[in-house]
Design an enzyme around this catalytic site. Structure first.
Site, PDB file in Angstrom:
ATOM      1  N   TRP A   9       0.824  -1.209   0.000  1.00  0.00           N
ATOM      2  CA  TRP A   9       0.000   0.000   0.000  1.00  0.00           C
ATOM      3  C   TRP A   9       0.857   1.256   0.000  1.00  0.00           C
ATOM      4  CZ3 TRP A   9      -1.120   3.428   4.385  1.00  0.00           C
ATOM      5  CH2 TRP A   9      -0.335   3.151   5.524  1.00  0.00           C
ATOM      6  N   ASP A  10       2.157   1.084   0.207  1.00  0.00           N
ATOM      7  CA  ASP A  10       3.086   2.210   0.181  1.00  0.00           C
ATOM      8  C   ASP A  10       2.943   3.018  -1.109  1.00  0.00           C
ATOM      9  OD1 ASP A  10       3.866   0.325   2.059  1.00  0.00           O
ATOM     10  OD2 ASP A  10       6.001   0.605   1.740  1.00  0.00           O
ATOM     11  N   GLU A  53       1.612  -1.422  13.332  1.00  0.00           N
ATOM     12  CA  GLU A  53       1.736  -2.881  13.370  1.00  0.00           C
ATOM     13  C   GLU A  53       2.264  -3.389  14.704  1.00  0.00           C
ATOM     14  OE1 GLU A  53       2.448  -3.634   8.604  1.00  0.00           O
ATOM     15  OE2 GLU A  53       4.166  -3.245   9.899  1.00  0.00           O
ATOM     16  N   LYS A  74       4.407   2.204  16.111  1.00  0.00           N
ATOM     17  CA  LYS A  74       5.437   2.020  15.081  1.00  0.00           C
ATOM     18  C   LYS A  74       5.438   3.164  14.077  1.00  0.00           C
ATOM     19  CE  LYS A  74       6.873  -1.266  11.488  1.00  0.00           C
ATOM     20  NZ  LYS A  74       6.481  -2.465  10.718  1.00  0.00           N
ATOM     21  N   GLN A  75       4.256   3.581  13.657  1.00  0.00           N
ATOM     22  CA  GLN A  75       4.139   4.629  12.650  1.00  0.00           C
ATOM     23  C   GLN A  75       2.794   5.318  12.794  1.00  0.00           C
ATOM     24  OE1 GLN A  75       4.007   1.418   9.480  1.00  0.00           O
ATOM     25  NE2 GLN A  75       2.847   3.009   8.439  1.00  0.00           N
TER      26      GLN A  75
END
Length: 772
Positions: A357-358, A487, A599-600
């Site tokens: 999906w990046d 994640e 994580k992000q």
């Protein structure tokens, strides 16, 4: 993290050879042209630690999934970009002794990636065990103009001896992937020939029947004079070589020019590969190395013309952004809509080289603004062509309708083998829907919606309709058992971002349906019939929109990442001892999953995508709550935080996050660059400058700019394509200049004033005032 690369505006330079950082450098100094690429392996023998990698775009292998147990719906394989024929190899022998940089003293070593002109060079002096000293100078590149061609100039000069120097240029297909299961090799030999004029090697994959042919030829000169070649020819399994030896006096320079054509069955018939490779090779060799190198410089000048960002006053930032732009331009050219962008590009094997999906979330904006709109359009068409596979993926998981795009894919089929990703990280569907909106909003190409977009949006919406369920207890629709962008938490209920992007997709699909019914009624009717859309479906979508549940913390005024997030012990990252970081290399997975650490960007990812739906105060409350808990151990994290920090006026935080994403690989922030560079996050670096510091958005068909200059910079400038115009934007502390380099006028807004930049015209602004 140890910074060992020299600061330079246009080059990446390593000024000494350290085996401990060699694999990191192999990643950083990688080269490619969208069709093929390779890590910065040495041409000569190197017996030290190395990850050898030469890659052909679109050539992959379905390696069997290796797990300790099986679950229904699991993909049967994990797709891997293949380490293919090593075509750069040149054994060098001095009086019969092999040159091996792991076995000799290396002095005056300089490796340079010239990003302005698109080539990799090295120079060094090797001191052999017997005291012989040899100066070596190399240049190599893969052609941006002739995409099947790679070329090498390899020059050696004896400094304190005379003797026999032997060159052995070769093609070696007996290679494997570092991450292959059970050390399996993926290639079979088809045919080979070592000849006096040229040599070739054809391999095929054990599965899927991809064929790759490499055709090699070479010349040798001494002090610039061509030498007659009488090569000793060798053919072994998956290997061909030619050996030539020359008596060489002290200070004489012996130079080998190696030309290789790499062609695949993706572009040529199986019986035509040798012929096609030979034709491409002959044309390249006839042109000669110097002409090819000039073509390369010209091609890169054209690339930089549309995509360069110039930063004055901060060499570290300048080098970082150009490195990221360089890698993006050599990874994907948009000329082939069968291809996409792997997270590592041509720099390594990790993540299989597949599509994530990046691309939709991070890469599409870069290509929208730096290239013709057809390039970004091809990225969207890639997903449209995979729509039937996405529908199959949904059926495999038990859904009766709709499409679930894969988390990882090469051909549209899911091939990721971690259950919490494969089954639960379904927010990827929303990123693909958002990319359609982003493309249409930026380009104004509304025709895309009727041609391709609506079909994808409708099937994604059908998936969301079936994926939610109605909670009688809450009186709302909920989404259970998901993994959000963070994640470091799996199998959670009601991830805010997933719920929000699902509802947004339903809203946008309904908007597109209404748009088509008004402006393209014939196409609207055709699509409704093709899709079998019923009023009951759209009514259900409206009900979900009106009644979706979102977890909230009313006391803090923030959106909760998911149900139960406040049950965690909320300890800011800054209070962790340094030895705990990065968490993914120091903590157990169990400990990570129970922690509050992110994580992000997760909630903040939604606030970035849907920024026009939320006011600054809402963004501020959520940023202030979540950023201190974020460890940024995903390469995709710092850029989103940088963009939001810019919008909120947190200029130092914005710069901190920008520098982290811009130099993520150059400074090896996450201690993992040896596996390959973080190619898709490099697009996020570009976003941090253009959408962050420049504040670029598109609203109501206007290109909006709200720029500021970070305190570390004197000024910055960039170019963007917008609806047929190419605009040069220069930003200083007290002025903004927008110049139109085309004949197509552009509607822009700087801060809160709207203007038209006429054909070849210019607009000047001083903060809120403007002169034309």
């Amino acid at each position: 993290m140890r910074q060992y690369l020299k600061m330079d505006e246009w080059s990446i330079i390593e000024e000494s050879f350290d085996p401990s950082t060699h694999e990191i450098s192999e990643s950083i100094f990688s080269i490619g042209n969208g069709y093929m690429g390779q890590r910065a392996n040495f041409e000569e023998k190197y017996s030290g630690a190395s990850l050898q990698g030469s890659y052909m775009a679109g050539v992959y292998y379905p390696d069997k999934t290796r797990v300790g147990w099986w679950k229904n719906g699991y993909p049967e394989y994990f797709a891997k970009v293949l380490n293919s024929t090593n075509w750069i190899g040149i054994h060098v022998l001095l009086d019969g002794v092999a040159l091996d940089l792991a076995q000799c003293e290396v002095k005056a070593f300089v490796r340079e990636l010239n990003m302005k002109e698109g080539y990799l060079s090295r120079r060094f002096t090797a001191v052999m065990e017997d005291g012989k000293e040899l100066r070596v100078e190399t240049v190599r590149f893969v052609s941006m103009k002739r995409h099947e061609i790679g070329a090498i100039r390899y020059a050696v000069t004896p400094l304190n001896f005379s003797g026999m120097i032997t060159f052995v240029p070769y093609l070696d297909g007996d290679v494997k992937n570092k991450d292959s299961n059970y050390e399996e090799k993926f290639w079979l030999e088809v045919e080979k020939n070592a000849g006096p004029e040229r040599s070739y090697l054809t391999l095929k994959t054990k599965k899927l029947d991809f064929h790759v042919t490499s055709v090699m030829s070479f010349d040798v000169t001494k002090n610039g004079t061509a030498l007659e070649l009488q090569p000793v020819l060798v053919e072994n399994e998956k290997y061909v070589s030619s050996e030539v030896s020359f008596e060489t006096a002290k200070d004489e320079t012996l130079t080998l020019y190696k030309y290789v054509a790499n062609v695949t069955s993706r572009d040529h018939g199986l019986g035509q590969l040798v012929e096609a490779g030979t034709a491409a090779l002959s044309a390249a060799k006839s042109a000669g190395f110097d002409v090819l190198l000039q073509e390369q410089a010209d091609a890169w000048a054209e690339k930089w013309k549309g995509s360069d960002i110039i930063i004055e006053g901060d060499v570290s930032a300048q080098q970082g952004i150009r490195f990221n732009i360089f890698q993006l331009n050599q990874t994907y050219t948009g000329e082939d809509d069968r291809l996409n962008i792997g997270p590592k590009g041509f720099t390594g094997e990790k993540y299989g080289g597949s599509t994530y999906w990046d691309t939709e979330a991070y890469c599409v904006p870069f290509y929208l603004s730096t290239a013709d709109s057809s390039i970004a359009r091809n990225l969207l068409i890639y997903r449209y062509k995979h729509l039937e596979k996405a529908k199959e993926n949904a059926r495999k998981l038990g859904f009766t309708k709709g499409a679930l795009y894969p988390m990882v894919t090469m051909n549209g089929e899911e091939c990721h083998n971690e259950w919490e990703i494969t089954f639960e990280e379904i927010h990827r569907n929303g990123a693909i829907a958002y990319a359609i909106y982003n493309y249409v909003n930026y380009t104004g190409d509304k025709a895309y919606l009727g041609q391709y977009g609506l079909e994808v949006l409708a099937e994604i919406s059908r998936f969301w309709e079936e994926r939610v369920n109605f909670s009688k207890e809450k009186g709302k629709y909920v989404m259970l058992g998901v993994t959000g962008p963070n994640e470091y938490e799996n199998n959670v209920n009601n991830n805010w971002y997933t719920n929000r992007i699902a509802v947004w997709t339903l809203e946008y699909t309904l908007e597109v349906l209404e748009e088509l019914s008004k402006h393209e009624p014939a196409r609207y009717k055709e699509l409704v019939e093709k899709l079998g859309l019923r009023e009951e479906e759209t009514s259900k979508w409206k009900d979900i929109i009106a009644n979706m549940y979102y977890p909230l913390d009313n006391e803090r005024g923030v959106f909760l990442q998911q149900d139960g997030f406040l049950d965690k012990e909320l300890v800011p990252v800054k209070e962790l001892a340094p030895e705990h970081l990065p968490l993914n290399q120091n903590w157990s997975w169990d400990r990570i999953l129970r922690s509050c650490y992110i994580k992000q960007a997760d909630v903040l990812q939604g606030l970035y995508f849907l920024g026009d739906r939320y006011d600054l105060e809402t963004k501020k409350r959520n940023f202030d709550f979540y950023e201190p808990l974020t460890v940024h151990e995903s390469s995709l994290s710092p850029c989103v935080h940088s963009i939001l920090a810019c919008e909120l006026g947190y200029q130092e935080k914005a710069y901190e996050m920008y520098l982290r994403t811009a130099r993520l690989d150059l400074d090896n922030y996450n201690n993992d660059t040896e596996d390959g560079c973080h190619t898709t996050s490099m697009a996020g670096t570009w976003m941090a400058v253009i959408q962050g510091f420049a504040g670029l958005r598109v609203h109501n068909n206007e290109l909006v700019l709200r720029p500021f200059v970070p305190s570390h910079w004197m000024s910055f400038s960039f170019k963007v394509m917008f609806r047929g115009s190419r605009l040069q934007v220069n930003v200083t502390e007290d002025s903004i200049i927008v110049a139109n380099e085309t004949e197509t006028p552009a509607a822009i807004r700087i801060y809160d004033q709207s203007y038209t930049v006429g054909a070849m015209g210019e607009v000047r602004s001083k903060k809120s005032s403007m002169t034309v």
